[in-house]
Design a protein around this motif. Structure first.
Motif, PDB file in Angstrom:
ATOM      1  N   SER A   1      20.964 -12.188  15.929  1.00 38.02           N
ATOM      2  CA  SER A   1      21.578 -11.042  16.598  1.00 38.02           C
ATOM      3  C   SER A   1      22.409 -10.170  15.667  1.00 38.02           C
ATOM      4  CB  SER A   1      22.454 -11.533  17.759  1.00 38.02           C
ATOM      5  OG  SER A   1      23.479 -12.387  17.278  1.00 38.02           O
ATOM      6  N   ASP A   2      22.896 -10.746  14.569  1.00 41.27           N
ATOM      7  CA  ASP A   2      23.690  -9.960  13.626  1.00 41.27           C
ATOM      8  C   ASP A   2      22.867  -9.476  12.431  1.00 41.27           C
ATOM      9  OD1 ASP A   2      23.271 -12.326  12.324  1.00 41.27           O
ATOM     10  OD2 ASP A   2      25.381 -12.763  11.952  1.00 41.27           O
ATOM     11  N   GLY A   3      21.547  -9.601  12.535  1.00 42.13           N
ATOM     12  CA  GLY A   3      20.672  -9.104  11.475  1.00 42.13           C
ATOM     13  C   GLY A   3      20.332 -10.113  10.403  1.00 42.13           C
TER      14      GLY A   3
ATOM     15  N   GLU B   1      22.612 -18.846  16.947  1.00 41.75           N
ATOM     16  CA  GLU B   1      23.225 -18.131  18.072  1.00 41.75           C
ATOM     17  C   GLU B   1      24.194 -19.039  18.838  1.00 41.75           C
ATOM     18  OE1 GLU B   1      22.926 -14.907  18.554  1.00 41.75           O
ATOM     19  OE2 GLU B   1      21.593 -14.825  16.819  1.00 41.75           O
ATOM     20  N   THR B   2      23.887 -20.331  18.896  1.00 45.20           N
ATOM     21  CA  THR B   2      24.782 -21.270  19.554  1.00 45.20           C
ATOM     22  C   THR B   2      26.105 -21.387  18.792  1.00 45.20           C
ATOM     23  OG1 THR B   2      22.927 -22.556  20.433  1.00 45.20           O
ATOM     24  CG2 THR B   2      25.070 -23.651  20.351  1.00 45.20           C
ATOM     25  N   LEU B   3      26.023 -21.465  17.466  1.00 41.16           N
ATOM     26  CA  LEU B   3      27.231 -21.538  16.645  1.00 41.16           C
ATOM     27  C   LEU B   3      28.083 -20.278  16.813  1.00 41.16           C
ATOM     28  CD1 LEU B   3      25.726 -23.094  13.392  1.00 41.16           C
ATOM     29  CD2 LEU B   3      27.310 -24.202  14.972  1.00 41.16           C
ATOM     30  N   LYS B   4      27.432 -19.137  16.881  1.00 41.08           N
ATOM     31  CA  LYS B   4      28.177 -17.883  17.082  1.00 41.08           C
ATOM     32  C   LYS B   4      28.853 -17.880  18.449  1.00 41.08           C
ATOM     33  CE  LYS B   4      24.900 -15.270  14.305  1.00 41.08           C
ATOM     34  NZ  LYS B   4      23.758 -14.336  14.376  1.00 41.08           N
ATOM     35  N   ARG B   5      28.113 -18.315  19.456  1.00 36.66           N
ATOM     36  CA  ARG B   5      28.661 -18.327  20.805  1.00 36.66           C
ATOM     37  C   ARG B   5      29.867 -19.259  20.905  1.00 36.66           C
ATOM     38  NH1 ARG B   5      24.460 -19.841  23.108  1.00 36.66           N
ATOM     39  NH2 ARG B   5      24.957 -21.984  23.741  1.00 36.66           N
ATOM     40  N   MET B   6      29.813 -20.371  20.160  1.00 36.65           N
ATOM     41  CA  MET B   6      30.917 -21.331  20.167  1.00 36.65           C
ATOM     42  C   MET B   6      32.020 -20.953  19.176  1.00 36.65           C
ATOM     43  SD  MET B   6      29.889 -23.423  22.462  1.00 36.65           S
ATOM     44  CE  MET B   6      31.041 -24.768  22.278  1.00 36.65           C
TER      45      MET B   6
END
Length: 265
Positions: free
Chosen positions: A159-161, A174-179
Motif C-alpha cells: 500500500s505504501d509503494g 500490511e498486517t505489520l503496518k496495521r499493527m
C-alpha cells in the motif's frame, strides 16, 4: 544491523517486579497453608554411630523430645518440611518487602518527565530514553544494502509503494503496518555456518518498540515442495545456532499450495 540510538532503553523491570511479587505472595500463601496443616512441635536430629536419630519436641520443658522409631520416618520428614517452610516464608517475606519498596521508589522516578527542564529548553538536549516514535524513526532511517529488485516483484506492490516477492509477503507487510510494528524488508543479517560468515536476507526484520529488540521473520511459502522444505529446515537450524530462537527473536510462518497464508492472519 544492531545499532543503539539511546543511552537507556525503556524500563522493563517494573513488570518483572510485579510478576515476581505476585509469585512470592502465592508461594507464601501456599507455604502458610502447609505450616498450618503440619504436625505440632518440631524435630531434633541427633547423630549416633553414623546414624541419624529423630526426636519429636513438643514442649520447651522437654527440649530433648521423644524418640521416634524408624517407622516414624514419614512423620519426621513432615516436621523437617515444616521447619523448612517456616524459614522460607521468612525469606520470602523479606524479598517481597524489598521488591514492593523498590517498585514504590521506581514508580516515583520518571526519566521522561517534562518537569526535568523548562519547556523552553525542549528540543535542545538529547534524552537518555527516546520516545517510541523517535526511536522508530531512527531505526527505520538506517540504510542498508537491498537485494536486487526483480521484474516479478513489480506485481507485488504494498500500500505504501514497496515491492515484495509474493502475495503472502503483502499480507504480512500490511498486517505489520496495521499493527503499527516497525519493520524493514530483506535486511542483511550475518550468520555463521560451519565457521564461515554468510549473509541472510530475512523477509522481514521487525522492531519490538517496548524492548527495543529486533525480530527476524521468515516466511516459507512452498512447504509441499520436498527440496524447498529441506532447505527451509536447514535455514531455520542455522538461525537457531546463531541465537535466533523461536518465540524470542525469530518468527517463522509457513504455507503450502493447499494451505495458503490467508488474510485473517
Amino acid at each position: 544491523m544492531r545499532k543503539r540510538f539511546e543511552l537507556l532503553p525503556p524500563e522493563q523491570y517494573l513488570a518483572v517486579l510485579s510478576e515476581r511479587a505476585s509469585e512470592i505472595s502465592y508461594a507464601i500463601k501456599i507455604k502458610l497453608q502447609h505450616i498450618e496443616k503440619a504436625p505440632a512441635g518440631s524435630l531434633r536430629v541427633d547423630k549416633k554411630n553414623n546414624s541419624l536419630q529423630f526426636y519429636h519436641v513438643t514442649s520447651k520443658k522437654n527440649p530433648m523430645g521423644k524418640y521416634l522409631t524408624r517407622s516414624k520416618d514419614d512423620f519426621a520428614k513432615s516436621l523437617i518440611q515444616k521447619s523448612y517452610d517456616q524459614k522460607i516464608v521468612k525469606c520470602l517475606e523479606k524479598e517481597l518487602a524489598a521488591i514492593l519498596k523498590c517498585a514504590e521508589i521506581c514508580k516515583k522516578i520518571n526519566l521522561k518527565s517534562k518537569k526535568l527542564l523548562h519547556k523552553n529548553r525542549s528540543g535542545f538536549y538529547e534524552e537518555v530514553t527516546l520516545a517510541d516514535e523517535m526511536y522508530a524513526v531512527k531505526w527505520l532511517g538506517v540504510e542498508y544494502k537491498k537485494k536486487k529488485i526483480t521484474e516479478a516483484m513489480k506485481n507485488y506492490q504494498t500500500s505504501d509503494g514497496g515491492l515484495v516477492r509474493s502475495k503472502s509477503e503483502i499480507i504480512i507487510s500490511e498486517t505489520l503496518k496495521r499493527m503499527k510494528i516497525p519493520f524493514k524488508y530483506e535486511v542483511p543479517v550475518g550468520v555463521e555456518v560451519e565457521g564461515e560468515f554468510r549473509e541472510f536476507h530475512p523477509d522481514f526484520l521487525c522492531l519490538n518498540l517496548r524492548t527495543r529488540k529486533e525480530i527476524v521473520w521468515e516466511h516459507f511459502g512452498m512447504m509441499d515442495n520436498s527440496e524447498y522444505l529441506e532447505n527451509a529446515i536447514q535455514k531455520i537450524q542455522i538461525y537457531e545456532s546463531n541465537g535466533y530462537l523461536s518465540g524470542e527473536n525469530f518468527i517463522a510462518t509457513f504455507e503450502t499450495s493447499q494451505q495458503p497464508l490467508r488474510l485473517e492472519v
